[in-house]
Enzyme design. Structure first.
Site, PDB file in Angstrom:
ATOM      1  CG  LEU A   1       9.801 -17.362  -3.266  1.00  0.00           C
ATOM      2  CD1 LEU A   1       9.633 -17.319  -1.747  1.00  0.00           C
ATOM      3  CD2 LEU A   1      10.314 -15.998  -3.750  1.00  0.00           C
TER       4      LEU A   1
ATOM      5  CG  HIS B   1      -0.038   1.939  -9.325  1.00  0.00           C
ATOM      6  ND1 HIS B   1      -0.269   1.671  -7.989  1.00  0.00           N
ATOM      7  CD2 HIS B   1      -1.141   2.606  -9.755  1.00  0.00           C
ATOM      8  CE1 HIS B   1      -1.452   2.170  -7.648  1.00  0.00           C
ATOM      9  NE2 HIS B   1      -2.001   2.747  -8.707  1.00  0.00           N
TER      10      HIS B   1
ATOM     11  CG  ASP C   1      -2.093   0.922   1.092  1.00  0.00           C
ATOM     12  OD1 ASP C   1      -2.348   1.409  -0.033  1.00  0.00           O
ATOM     13  OD2 ASP C   1      -2.756   1.182   2.117  1.00  0.00           O
TER      14      ASP C   1
ATOM     15  CD  GLU D   1     -13.155  -5.090  -1.149  1.00  0.00           C
ATOM     16  OE1 GLU D   1     -12.021  -5.508  -1.443  1.00  0.00           O
ATOM     17  OE2 GLU D   1     -14.014  -5.806  -0.598  1.00  0.00           O
TER      18      GLU D   1
HETATM   19  C1  IPE Z   1      -5.453  -2.654  -0.039  1.00  0.00           C
HETATM   20  O1  IPE Z   1      -5.082  -1.355  -0.360  1.00  0.00           O
HETATM   21  C2  IPE Z   1      -5.454  -3.502  -1.265  1.00  0.00           C
HETATM   22  C3  IPE Z   1      -4.151  -3.744  -1.857  1.00  0.00           C
HETATM   23  C4  IPE Z   1      -3.003  -3.386  -1.364  1.00  0.00           C
HETATM   24  C5  IPE Z   1      -4.172  -4.479  -3.089  1.00  0.00           C
HETATM   25  P1  IPE Z   1      -6.178  -0.208  -0.565  1.00  0.00           P
HETATM   26  O2  IPE Z   1      -5.442   1.063  -0.699  1.00  0.00           O
HETATM   27  O3  IPE Z   1      -7.101  -0.586  -1.665  1.00  0.00           O
HETATM   28  O4  IPE Z   1      -6.988  -0.301   0.795  1.00  0.00           O
HETATM   29  P2  IPE Z   1      -7.888   0.770   1.559  1.00  0.00           P
HETATM   30  O5  IPE Z   1      -8.894   1.275   0.568  1.00  0.00           O
HETATM   31  O6  IPE Z   1      -6.984   1.869   2.043  1.00  0.00           O
HETATM   32  O7  IPE Z   1      -8.487   0.011   2.691  1.00  0.00           O
HETATM   33  C1  IPE Z   2      -1.461   0.212  -3.390  1.00  0.00           C
HETATM   34  O1  IPE Z   2      -1.261   1.582  -3.440  1.00  0.00           O
HETATM   35  C2  IPE Z   2      -1.748  -0.386  -4.751  1.00  0.00           C
HETATM   36  C3  IPE Z   2      -3.115  -0.892  -4.913  1.00  0.00           C
HETATM   37  C4  IPE Z   2      -4.020  -0.947  -3.990  1.00  0.00           C
HETATM   38  C5  IPE Z   2      -3.480  -1.374  -6.233  1.00  0.00           C
HETATM   39  P1  IPE Z   2      -2.490   2.603  -3.481  1.00  0.00           P
HETATM   40  O2  IPE Z   2      -2.850   2.835  -4.909  1.00  0.00           O
HETATM   41  O3  IPE Z   2      -3.581   2.137  -2.615  1.00  0.00           O
HETATM   42  O4  IPE Z   2      -1.804   3.907  -2.898  1.00  0.00           O
HETATM   43  P2  IPE Z   2      -2.412   4.904  -1.823  1.00  0.00           P
HETATM   44  O5  IPE Z   2      -2.871   4.087  -0.662  1.00  0.00           O
HETATM   45  O6  IPE Z   2      -3.541   5.620  -2.488  1.00  0.00           O
HETATM   46  O7  IPE Z   2      -1.281   5.825  -1.470  1.00  0.00           O
HETATM   47 MG    MG Z   3      -4.031   2.417  -0.652  1.00  0.00          MG
END
Ligand code: IPE
Ligand code: IPE
Ligand code: MG
Length: 242
Positions: free
Chosen positions: A129, A35, A18, A65
């Site tokens: 792995l 990303h 995240d 989600e």
């Molecule tokens: C959780 O991250 C899902 C992944 C890392 C794939 P999100 O950024 O989607 O989660 P929330 O919305 O903060 O809970």
């Molecule tokens: C995690 O990073 C990647 C996915 C959930 C696909 P985010 O895209 O959720 O990045 P933040 O949380 O908005 O910084």
């Molecule tokens: Mg996120």
């Protein structure tokens, strides 16, 4: 840190990757830039897992989600998955990594499903792995699909009802999308959020949890080895008295 200096190496490490969007924002860039940079962290964690002797590394890459994000971001993320898998396939295979994707694959496009199948088939017999990418996954989806599989099994073979009624916890595990994979010993979430966001709800019942402030694109080998060190100091009691 190497294998020899550690007291207890987790068999299965799982990462909730995240913070990509915030990482990009901090640099005045579009979210997708985070990303792209995050792929480097995936590579680093794969290498660090092999170094540490971890046998399963799983990564929450896209939740059920996450389909609710803007269409352009979803499209870029799916394109990035196709490219990253195609680009990394040779290296993964050469390094003895078995590659798997777990999730609701019906929602993924044809191009992505094709590259996933190719990568999984190519690396199926590797043993150093196992790298699992959770894609279009959620814990509640997994438990629901397991329940549906059980109903389908009874409908096609009424005799299987007795087995299901006698089933224990390990029996239920077999219906989950993660069947055959040991439960995660350690779940690490980056970016400072302290929640599971619908990840491995059943399988993570006794996982050690680690929440770190580092944003995913900055989570490289050093952070990974620190997480392993944190794990090695945990006292896992499973409800017993020690
Ligand atoms: C959780 O991250 C899902 C992944 C890392 C794939 P999100 O950024 O989607 O989660 P929330 O919305 O903060 O809970
Ligand atoms: C995690 O990073 C990647 C996915 C959930 C696909 P985010 O895209 O959720 O990045 P933040 O949380 O908005 O910084
Ligand atoms: Mg996120």
């Amino acid at each position: 840190m190497t294998k020899d200096t550690m007291t207890s190496v987790p068999v299965h490490v799982s990462m909730i990757m995240d913070g990509n969007g915030r990482w990009a924002k901090e640099r005045g860039k579009e979210r997708v830039y985070g990303h792209f940079e995050g792929v480097g962290s995936v590579r680093a964690c794969v290498e660090a897992s092999v170094e540490a002797g971890v046998k399963y590394l799983s990564l929450y890459a896209f939740s059920e989600e996450n389909w609710n994000r803007p269409e352009a971001e979803v499209k870029t993320l799916m394109g990035l998955m196709v490219k990253a898998m195609a680009d990394e396939m040779d290296d993964l295979d050469r390094n003895g990594v078995r590659f798997m994707v777990i999730g609701n694959r019906e929602r993924l496009g044809e191009e992505l499903n094709k590259v996933i199948d190719a990568c999984m088939e190519r690396t199926a017999s590797n043993t150093t792995l196992t790298l699992i990418i959770f894609l279009s996954y959620s814990g509640k989806w997994d438990i629901l699909q397991a329940a549906k599989k059980m109903v389908a099994s009874v409908l096609s073979d009424p005799d299987s009802a007795d087995d299901i009624l006698d089933m224990d916890i390990n029996g239920f595990d077999k219906y989950l999308a993660t069947a055959g994979i040991p439960d995660p010993d350690l779940i690490v979430r980056t970016s400072g959020e302290c929640r599971l966001s619908n990840y491995l709800l059943w399988q993570g019942a006794y996982s050690e949890l680690l929440f770190v402030d580092t944003l995913w694109p900055d989570f490289r080998k050093e952070e990974f080895h620190k997480a392993i060190e944190y794990y090695s100091k945990r006292d896992r009691r499973y409800g017993k008295v020690k």
